[in-house]
Design a protein around this motif. Structure first.
Motif, short mmCIF file in Angstrom:
data_model
loop_
_atom_site.label_atom_id
_atom_site.label_comp_id
_atom_site.label_asym_id
_atom_site.label_seq_id
_atom_site.Cartn_x
_atom_site.Cartn_y
_atom_site.Cartn_z
N ALA B 101 50.11 -25.03 42.22
CA ALA B 101 49.31 -23.81 42.39
C ALA B 101 49.80 -22.70 41.47
CB ALA B 101 49.33 -23.36 43.85
N ALA B 105 47.81 -20.84 38.60
CA ALA B 105 47.76 -19.38 38.53
C ALA B 105 48.27 -18.88 37.17
CB ALA B 105 48.60 -18.77 39.65
N TRP B 194 55.03 -17.82 47.30
CA TRP B 194 53.62 -17.55 47.64
C TRP B 194 53.54 -16.75 48.94
CZ3 TRP B 194 51.09 -21.16 51.43
CH2 TRP B 194 49.78 -20.80 51.72
N ARG B 197 55.15 -13.08 48.67
CA ARG B 197 54.28 -12.13 47.98
C ARG B 197 53.04 -11.81 48.80
NH1 ARG B 197 53.64 -12.52 41.70
NH2 ARG B 197 51.68 -13.34 42.47
N TRP C 194 42.92 -22.69 46.83
CA TRP C 194 43.10 -21.56 47.77
C TRP C 194 44.42 -20.85 47.48
CZ3 TRP C 194 46.40 -22.57 52.46
CH2 TRP C 194 46.55 -21.44 53.24
N ILE C 195 45.49 -21.62 47.33
CA ILE C 195 46.81 -21.02 47.11
C ILE C 195 46.87 -20.36 45.73
CG2 ILE C 195 49.28 -21.53 46.87
CD1 ILE C 195 48.78 -23.89 48.85
N ALA C 196 46.35 -21.04 44.71
CA ALA C 196 46.43 -20.51 43.35
C ALA C 196 45.69 -19.18 43.25
CB ALA C 196 45.85 -21.52 42.35
N ARG C 197 44.52 -19.07 43.87
CA ARG C 197 43.77 -17.81 43.83
C ARG C 197 44.46 -16.74 44.67
NH1 ARG C 197 37.46 -17.95 43.83
NH2 ARG C 197 37.94 -17.28 45.94
N ILE C 199 47.71 -16.45 44.78
CA ILE C 199 48.80 -16.02 43.90
C ILE C 199 48.28 -15.14 42.78
CG2 ILE C 199 50.45 -16.86 42.17
CD1 ILE C 199 50.83 -19.37 43.97
N ASN C 200 47.14 -15.52 42.21
CA ASN C 200 46.61 -14.78 41.06
C ASN C 200 45.09 -14.73 41.13
OD1 ASN C 200 45.94 -13.60 38.67
ND2 ASN C 200 46.89 -15.14 37.35
N LEU C 203 43.03 -15.48 37.97
CA LEU C 203 43.31 -16.71 37.21
C LEU C 203 42.05 -17.18 36.47
CD1 LEU C 203 41.84 -19.04 38.99
CD2 LEU C 203 43.99 -19.10 40.20
#
Lengths: 228, 228, 228, 228
Positions: B101, B105, B194, B197, C194-197, C199-200, C203
């Motif tokens: 992830a 990102a 994650w 933050r 879900w996690i990546a968005r 975090i950023n 993105l």
């Protein structure tokens, strides 16, 4: 002394059982107050090969009394807590995921519900950062000191845990078993608090009378939870 | 050579054990520096049927020396890292959920606490994107090159992992076992970062002296974590 | 016919194994194109008591040919997909947690990395909402129709899954086994996205040339992932 | 009476099996309407040592009829619900992670998709806060009263659960088994709703005709899900 080592061993083995540790990232100790002896996990020994006789026994100044291994590198922190607070029977340190995340966030784990209040009276505090001098000096002892500075004159069994700034959780109890029990609860309420604040950033802390009620029904003089 | 294949097999089998892989999405290799031989997982073989003798042995140019299967499609990335950094004994690639992830990102995994600093000295970097030419050319080799470009002259064992832009994590160590150990840590600190933050978007990176202390107490010349 | 029922049974049993279902919330089918027969899970039967002979065989119009149970209530959706797309060999529907969350969010699961691109060429689309008439009419058939409307003339094996608005994921493949495999991937990339968005939020979607590369190295005419 | 105790025991043991409880944080009861007897979990007894004969039988006023232990401290809440709603056959209380987080957030679990609508007709409500007087008085009884105040004249089996403000979920059903089944669903839809709102804060509640359709196809007079 065998009994103390067995208790500490059992409590350490509960850490992987409850999902609180990865590898060797945790340690539990217990104290025999009459003899002034503390048994603690050896440093860096894997859980799947550890045996009761591997526990290390030290006195309250940290001298190894019994055991062939080095005691946990966090021993000085445990001992500082035992010296300062006579009610403590067991101490545990982990890097459990959600409690550690609150430590990294630098925030107390807020008391948001009865799950929290059943075990912790009020927020689970976060210590201040250690100074550069404290870290470069007797680091583990100073970690104990900053925990003590945060708790102050409060009875530590009323809020049996803390998160150390940018580090992770410590918990304690009347025994090693109780300490681990409280560490499990701390991890669970840390997770719930993260999710609850994600759902509603404007949520309220638990009503103080509700917190009182739940803490007292389990731990007060007229407690009525469980069996007599 | 059997010993190398066994080590690589064991390390590969640790990937599902630690929850780092779904299906066949991961591969571990190790190098025998004296003989210039690298053993690596075969491509696309399921973990539950894989045996030690299925590991493929290649030389540092990628020629298959021993084994009936195709080596992992990521072999060229592993080899580029072994050729450039003589300290590496093992390399691992996974698509573990939280580290991937961060790769998606497009961000480094920030050093936020002692859990991170116990293994990784500073942020776990994220590479730049590969160009269209790099992807359409020798893609796996170029993946290795962009990792090397990011690490540069730093000793790779000090920060034993990286996330590749929009792809996923690579980790390494003195052996295949160490590499997987570091991949487990990377996944855990990726998850903690994650959450931390999410709890406090304004959190601070770990104090540099605290990071130094934790890294050095485990890996420095005067390390005192674990047993001698 | 026994072989088809066994395949469908095995694929259904993989749903709890991979954590895709709670209770009976999922169903897998497979088609025998030569005979025009589809085997599918019976409706509302618990996984822990289900046997291969409990699978229900229907023709492409939904008439029960073999089996003592009612077929899955979603049978009409499966059949609509088989009738429209001759390349499909297996179809699966689940309420897996993260893919269902995207369906509830009403959004396509965006292609953010190579994990996604290894199996799905481009975003995993979300259908439009069914109208009140479509829901009150032949609901399960109309669910199939709105999936078909979304895919249109595209080859469904290139992006072997979809989320149905406010409902959940469907996936498919060349066989029942492949369909479940793709459903596992969909759930995993839904979680990562879900996690990546989180975090950023800013993105980027995966670079198109990187998506092409990963999809083609596994599924293109010159694929070189896995064994020949 | 043995049969009732066995049913309640089995349903209580499903709580750890489905991951709904930590330690002893949950309790299930069932009622025999003909005899006016309720069997419930004893207070604070660990799941791994509990046996069917440990269940406590009380009458609808809370008098212990059979059993050597104290009944669950939440017994008065269960009894209030049984007295008010004759359709209830079983009641369960847990502190399951995600449903409790919604309780801590002080918000109803919104109906966002068919997974929810298959079991719960509309949002799963959150009670108002209890007043200081209500908490300091007959707390557990008053918890039941505030649940009843929230449900009012609605048939409780149509939306078989609720979250109590800053406390956690209660669920119910036609039997103890059904109650636990609904508690599992509540936890799952609580998790999905958290994730879905994280993905898209502007998401819409489920279309009312889609909610009707899914609820009715499982629970309506012409239900066609499952076997006859």
């Amino acid at each position: 002394m065998q009994q103390l080592k067995q208790q500490v061993f059992d409590a350490n083995m509960d850490l992987p059982r409850y999902g609180l540790v990865t590898f060797t990232w945790g340690n539990v100790s217990a104290i025999d107050r009459e003899r002034g002896r503390v048994a603690i996990k050896p440093s860096g020994v894997a859980y799947d090969v550890m045996r009761p006789e591997d526990m290390v026994v030290v006195d309250l100044d940290g001298n190894v009394i019994d055991g062939k291994w080095n005691p946990s590198s966090d021993t000085a922190t445990h001992l500082a807590l035992y010296r300062r607070y006579p009610s403590l029977g067991g101490v545990v340190h982990t890097h459990s995921t959600h409690a550690t995340a609150w430590a990294q966030a630098g925030l107390a784990i807020p008391a948001l519900g009865t799950t929290h209040a059943d075990y912790f009276f009020g927020d689970i505090p976060c210590t201040r950062a250690l100074t550069e001098e404290e870290v470069q000096g007797e680091y583990e002892l100073n970690t104990g000191k900053v925990i003590i500075e945060t708790i102050g004159e409060h009875e530590p069994l009323h809020t049996p845990g803390i998160v150390v700034w940018q580090h992770g959780p410590f918990a304690w109890g009347k025994s090693a078993h109780d300490a681990v029990h409280n560490a499990v609860v701390m991890e669970e309420v840390a997770k719930m608090a993260w999710i609850a604040r994600g759902i509603n950033p404007q949520l309220q802390p638990i009503d103080s009378y509700l917190m009182n009620k739940h803490y007292q029904r389990k731990h007060g003089p007229n407690a009525y939870y469980g069996q007599k």
